[in-house]
Design a protein around this motif. Structure first.
Motif, PDB file in Angstrom:
ATOM      1  N   ALA A 271       0.980  -1.216  -0.079  1.00 37.65           N
ATOM      2  CA  ALA A 271      -0.263   0.329  -0.289  1.00 37.65           C
ATOM      3  C   ALA A 271       0.670   1.412   0.067  1.00 37.65           C
ATOM      4  CB  ALA A 271      -1.014  -0.183   1.146  1.00 37.65           C
ATOM      5  N   SER A 272       0.375   2.168  -1.052  1.00 34.23           N
ATOM      6  CA  SER A 272       1.303   3.778  -0.427  1.00 34.23           C
ATOM      7  C   SER A 272      -0.222   4.675  -0.526  1.00 34.23           C
ATOM      8  CB  SER A 272       1.843   3.776  -1.963  1.00 34.23           C
ATOM      9  OG  SER A 272       0.922   4.425  -3.351  1.00 34.23           O
TER      10      SER A 272
ATOM     11  N   GLY B 124       6.174  -8.103   5.030  1.00 33.84           N
ATOM     12  CA  GLY B 124       6.761  -6.528   4.325  1.00 33.84           C
ATOM     13  C   GLY B 124       7.421  -6.307   3.731  1.00 33.84           C
ATOM     14  N   PRO B 125       7.222  -4.353   3.438  1.00 34.75           N
ATOM     15  CA  PRO B 125       8.490  -4.110   2.851  1.00 34.75           C
ATOM     16  C   PRO B 125       8.899  -3.864   3.492  1.00 34.75           C
ATOM     17  CG  PRO B 125       6.290  -2.087   3.873  1.00 34.75           C
ATOM     18  CD  PRO B 125       6.293  -4.048   3.888  1.00 34.75           C
TER      19      PRO B 125
ATOM     20  N   GLU C 287      12.014   0.581   2.386  1.00 37.70           N
ATOM     21  CA  GLU C 287      10.515   0.787   1.280  1.00 37.70           C
ATOM     22  C   GLU C 287       9.652   1.162   2.195  1.00 37.70           C
ATOM     23  OE1 GLU C 287      10.875  -3.206  -1.642  1.00 37.70           O
ATOM     24  OE2 GLU C 287       9.998  -3.231   0.826  1.00 37.70           O
ATOM     25  N   ARG C 288       9.289   0.892   2.989  1.00 37.71           N
ATOM     26  CA  ARG C 288       9.100   1.869   3.722  1.00 37.71           C
ATOM     27  C   ARG C 288       8.789   3.302   4.550  1.00 37.71           C
ATOM     28  NH1 ARG C 288       9.819  -3.278   6.914  1.00 37.71           N
ATOM     29  NH2 ARG C 288      11.543  -2.241   8.641  1.00 37.71           N
TER      30      ARG C 288
ATOM     31  N   ALA D 297       3.266   0.175   2.926  1.00 40.48           N
ATOM     32  CA  ALA D 297       3.399  -0.426   4.129  1.00 40.48           C
ATOM     33  C   ALA D 297       2.444  -1.135   3.768  1.00 40.48           C
ATOM     34  CB  ALA D 297       2.312   0.513   4.829  1.00 40.48           C
ATOM     35  N   ASN D 298       2.349  -2.719   4.626  1.00 48.64           N
ATOM     36  CA  ASN D 298       1.491  -4.158   3.844  1.00 48.64           C
ATOM     37  C   ASN D 298       0.378  -3.709   4.637  1.00 48.64           C
ATOM     38  OD1 ASN D 298       1.140  -6.189   3.783  1.00 48.64           O
ATOM     39  ND2 ASN D 298       2.053  -7.706   4.929  1.00 48.64           N
TER      40      ASN D 298
END
Length: 163
Positions: free
Chosen positions: A46-47, A74-75, A79-80, A85-86
């Motif tokens: 998700a972004s 998860g990222p 990436e976070r 996000a997951n």
């Protein structure tokens, strides 16, 4: 027309006929055009702008269910930091089966909303795995989710990426 006018017109025509001054060259090769799908596994998180795929170049998939392990991990920290996000819980019990590009994801106890990014994460990640494992064209993969609310879908990844 007067003589100076005729001379001016002739000069302008002569300049126009000579072109822009760039000499012609032979054919140049720009390389091969991109073709097919990108290589390797992609996992979707998700972004702010909806589900976004990230590459997992070293990931080796031997079955569809391997994609869930990558997704639920998860990222990465990078990436976070980039805003990904997951939205799926780490301990989620997920499994998938496929037949001719029609994928069924079993997610007992889960409520899925087609407007929710977690649904997009799941659909796009498992669709990518289907493409890599079985050679299905990306636009032909259909994902149905069986959860607490019964069956939802079929969905295609494009539905979640074009919002």
């Amino acid at each position: 027309m007067t003589r100076p006018g005729t001379a001016t017109v002739c000069c302008l025509l002569a300049v126009a006929a000579t072109g822009c001054g760039i000499r012609p060259t032979g054919v140049t090769d720009g390389g091969s055009a991109p073709s097919g799908i990108s290589q390797g596994m992609r996992v979707y998180f998700a972004s702010d702008s909806g589900p976004r795929g990230v590459s997992r170049p070293g990931a080796q998939l031997h079955e569809l269910n391997g994609a869930f392990k990558l997704l639920l991990a998860g990222p990465t920290p990078e990436e976070r930091a980039a805003g990904l996000a997951n939205l799926l819980p780490r301990g989620e019990a997920l499994s998938a089966t496929s037949r001719h590009g029609k994928v069924t994801v079993n997610a007992p106890g889960r409520h899925f909303d087609p407007q929710d990014q977690s649904t997009g994460q799941l659909v796009c990640t498992i669709a990518r795995a289907e493409v890599l494992l079985h050679g299905t064209r990306p636009d032909k993969v259909q994902v149905t989710i069986v959860g607490a609310d019964g069956r939802a879908g079929p969905y295609q990844c494009q539905q979640f990426l074009s919002r």
